[in-house]
Design a protein around this motif. Structure first.
Motif: not given
Ligand SMILES: [Cu+2]
Lengths: 536, 94, 206
Positions: A297-301, B76-83
């Motif tokens: 789920a995580f890496v797939g992002y 969530v903020l970390a995921v967004f930053l990574a994107v």
């Protein structure tokens, strides 16, 4: 609040009547009925999608025009894709089996927000109707493909607005389902069921729900921008006005790659339930499976760019996406090893759900390994946008999700309807379906490597033989599908009554009557120190 | 389960936070009026992040919630930053 | 037996609705997140045009609206404390102030947008397409989409708070059961947080 109405504990949810006739369904906030409403609406749409797929295969039985011209073919593959992706495989397992089973498997009486759950179904129907409206009304059926790539999606004169808006609305339904599941899992697990005692199907739904929640809004806003672009000409993705169409592809795949995991994670979760039951053994590597679920789920992002290797992305981005894509293969392989290891020295009972689960692993491996060909930069350039890609994602999306879905429905069928199906017909259906499936999609790997592009209604003479095999396969597969569906529909009404626990499963859904009573449990189960989901 | 204690935040905490937010707003206006070239964007964004942190922690009660709430927000903020960073691997190196 | 069932039904779990609200806020964050990605990519590709276009926007109106939102965020946060202190009247006053401030924000926004329209700046306008560079077209396209979507959220948040006020008046939200009020506050703060970023990105960085 309004608890004055006593809900009987000895009446199954199917017999319990609160309203009149159909209102028992469309006003019901019972997670089990909502799950079945999803199932029935999805099955209806699925047959439309299958019919469109058959039409495409029939067109490709010979070079040149067979039954439709190029524009019609474009419309058919677009509508086939939109229906199958947004309405069947993305909501498929979470909305049907997730809704039906998640509360029971974690020992709850319903999801956290039952009304919101019903609302999600209405939103789903609204989205589906919008897409159908784009086919029936207006000037021309959408012809962009399900990806709605810019700039064609705002240049095409076809009736795209309702279709795009429909996809946006369907995303909303998906978000609300995910939200509901996360809260349910956080707050409503049975007393004593710690995180690491939760069965694997709920775990996979948990990972899935996070993807639904975090990825769907991105495509939502992107589709909204396409609508605004069409209506007002704001210029965000229009190169004539300074926009960058590749940015559209980024944003689209930021959602649509993780969407693949929304499809496949619950499919893997269902397989992780079936295999321990039919080997009568504790699942091997319980924690490793959870870890790999979360890792996928995580890496797939962060791997979305592998859909764009030929779009003109920078080299640095290409390497990064390629490496990240290869990383996803690791947790997927961990799952496969664990399933196989669970079977090792288990007392395997060869029943229909196990056949589906075992063939799932086989099909999923082919799909996954061919994915590596597409994830590697050098080979992808060669097969990009060919039939190879179509074969790959049908092995994953239809093979992976479909086989798991049919496995799940044969596994939980006695629980859901309280009756047993005819095993002989079920096995026959599986066999015919699998043969048809392989005959339909395997030739496409070959065709793609020979250079046959996807999304054309015509092809060169040299591709003829393999295409005939593929079309024949589509007929065999559909025949298998018909056998499966007729057997199940007939048995849901007339099959012999099923016991509470016909397979000797160890998860909580097998401790309640078949079909379960309205509130699932007479008494909320309590997990002790030594209890676990797969204690054989 | 439902008897979780709720912390009542005193009104003056909110007033102090508001004052801090307003001061930060004026600082960011002032900063962007000086020519700092490339650092203007960075400065404005850092100040906006500090303001967001204050709103999240006090107005949105994260300080008084259970830790897993903070973990979720951070995640969530970390995921967004990574994107964003990964998207820029394309645009920055193109 | 019946006893436990009834207990479970009437079970009120403020923590669950709070998590639900936060999860919804995450989706909203990523909805705007998509737009912020687009903004940053186009700003990176057209630094000069964005610089030029931002000068067209009125920093004063932007700053006033920022202060308005910050104050309204404080009042709605105080409303939660007020209801916890069992002061219903103060709760309603604070929520009322929040709604009034939201309306003032929207009025300001209305005048700001109409001024742009009067200058011939709106999506697809001739002035924009004929006289301006591609970067400027993008800037204004994003300006209208992002502030427009934000204004829509202001309206939704305002409706949410008015809804809560009605519930407080009907005593459906009360000192023992105020999760709904808290959630409307959370939503309102989200709207505030988004503006905290929109303001410097559009009005300040010139
Ligand atoms: Cu992908």
């Amino acid at each position: 609040m309004q608890t004055a109405t006593q809900i009987p504990t000895d009446v199954s949810f199917l017999e319990y009547r609160k309203y009149k006739g159909i209102f028992n369904w469309i006003l019901s906030t019972d997670h089990k009925r909502i799950g079945l409403m999803y199932l029935y609406s999805m099955m209806t749409l699925f047959f439309v999608g299958v019919a469109l797929g058959l039409a495409m295969k029939l067109e490709l039985i010979a070079p040149g025009k067979t039954i439709m011209d190029a524009q019609d073919y474009n419309a058919v593959f677009t509508v086939h894709g939109v229906i199958m992706i947004f309405m069947i495989v993305i909501p498929g397992l979470p909305a049907v089996f997730g809704n039906f089973l998640l509360p029971i498997m974690i020992g709850a009486k319903d999801v956290a927000f039952p009304k919101l759950n019903l609302l999600s179904w209405y939103i789903y129907i609204l989205g589906a109707l919008l897409v159908i409206a784009s086919v029936l009304f207006g000037n021309g059926t959408p012809d962009t493909g399900w990806t709605f790539y810019a700039p064609y999606s705002f240049k095409s004169g076809t009736n795209l607005l309702p279709a795009i808006f429909g996809a946006f609305v369907l995303g909303f339904s998906s978000i609300l389902t995910g939200l509901n599941f996360i809260v349910t899992i956080h707050r409503m697990r049975a007393p004593g069921m710690t995180w690491l005692k939760m069965p694997l199907f709920p775990w996979s739904l948990y990972g899935t729900a996070w993807i639904q929640l975090l990825a769907t809004p991105v495509v939502g806003i992107t589709l909204l921008l396409i609508i605004l672009e069409r209506v007002f000409g704001i210029g965000v993705f229009d190169p004539a006005l300074g926009g960058d169409p590749i940015l559209y592809q980024h944003l689209f795949w930021i959602y649509s790659h993780p969407a693949v995991y929304v499809m496949i994670l619950p499919a893997m979760g269902a397989i992780s339930e079936i295999i321990p039951t039919f080997t009568q053994k504790h699942i091997f590597g319980y924690k490793a499976i959870i870890g790999s679920t979360l890792a996928i789920a995580f890496v797939g992002y962060f791997v979305w760019g592998h859909h764009m290797f030929t779009s003109g992305m920078s080299g640095t981005a290409q390497y990064t996406f390629s490496i990240l894509t290869f990383l996803v293969a690791i947790p997927s392989a961990i799952k496969v090893f664990n399933w196989i290891s669970t079977m090792y020295k288990g007392s395997i009972s060869l029943q229909t759900p196990f056949y589906w689960a075992a063939s799932f692993i086989f099909i999923f491996m082919i799909g996954g390994l061919s994915g590596l060909v597409l994830g590697a930069l050098a080979t992808d350039i060669y097969v990009h946008d060919t039939a190879f890609v179509v074969a790959h994602f049908h092995f994953i999306v239809f093979g992976g999700v479909g086989f798991s879905f049919f496995g799940a429905i044969h596994y939980w069928f006695p629980k859901i309807w309280g009756r047993m199906y005819d095993t002989k017909w079920a096995n026959t259906g599986w066999l015919v379906f699998s043969i048809g499936f392989l005959a339909l999609y395997s030739p496409m790997f070959y065709l793609g490597m020979q250079g046959m592009p996807r999304r054309y209604y015509d092809y060169l003479e040299e591709f003829h033989a393999a295409n005939i095999l593929s079309t024949l396969g589509s007929w065999v597969m559909t025949f298998g599908l018909v056998i499966i569906v007729i057997n199940l529909v007939r048995s849901a009404k007339h099959g012999p009554k099923a016991e509470m626990n016909p397979w000797n499963g160890k998860t909580l859904e097998w401790t309640v009557p078949s079909p379960p009573p309205v509130e699932n449990f007479e008494e909320i189960p309590v997990y002790g120190e030594k209890d676990g989901p797969y204690e054989y | 389960m439902s008897n979780e204690k709720h912390h009542i935040v005193p009104y003056r905490t909110y007033i102090f936070v508001l004052l801090a937010l307003i001061v930060l707003t004026f600082i960011s206006i002032a900063i962007t009026h000086i020519e700092l070239a490339d650092y203007t964007v960075a400065g404005a964004l850092i100040l906006a992040s500090v303001k967001t942190f204050l709103v999240l922690t006090f107005f949105m009660h994260l300080k008084f919630d259970k830790p897993y709430m903070r973990i979720m927000v951070g995640f969530v903020l970390a995921v967004f930053l990574a994107v964003i960073i990964i998207t820029f691997l394309d645009y920055y190196y193109r | 037996m019946e006893q436990t069932m009834i207990h479970h039904d009437s079970h009120y779990d403020p923590e669950a609705s709070k998590i639900g609200m936060w999860l919804f806020i995450f989706t909203e964050l990523l909805l705007f997140g998509g737009l912020f990605i687009i903004y940053s990519v186009y700003r990176f590709m057209n630094p000069d045009a964005f610089h030029l276009a931002a000068k067209e926007l009125d920093t004063t109106i932007g700053a006033i609206n920022t202060i308005i939102l910050l104050v309204s965020s404080m009042t709605v946060a105080m409303a939660t404390s007020a209801i916890q202190n069992k002061n219903i009247k103060l709760t309603q006053i604070l929520l009322g102030i929040t709604v009034v401030l939201a309306i003032v924000f929207l009025v300001n926004k209305y005048f700001e947008w109409s001024a742009k329209f009067d200058h011939g700046i709106f999506p697809g306008s001739e002035h924009l397409i004929n006289d301006m560079s591609k970067g400027e077209i993008l800037f204004f396209g994003l300006y209208f989409v992002m502030t427009g979507l934000h204004a829509l959220h202001i309206i939704i948040g305002m409706a949410f708070i008015i809804f809560v006020m009605v519930f407080v008046a009907k005593k459906k939200v009360h000192p023992e059961r105020y999760a709904l009020l808290e959630n409307s506050g959370l939503y309102w703060h989200l709207v505030d947080v988004i503006w905290i970023f929109l303001f410097p990105l559009f009005y300040l960085i010139t």
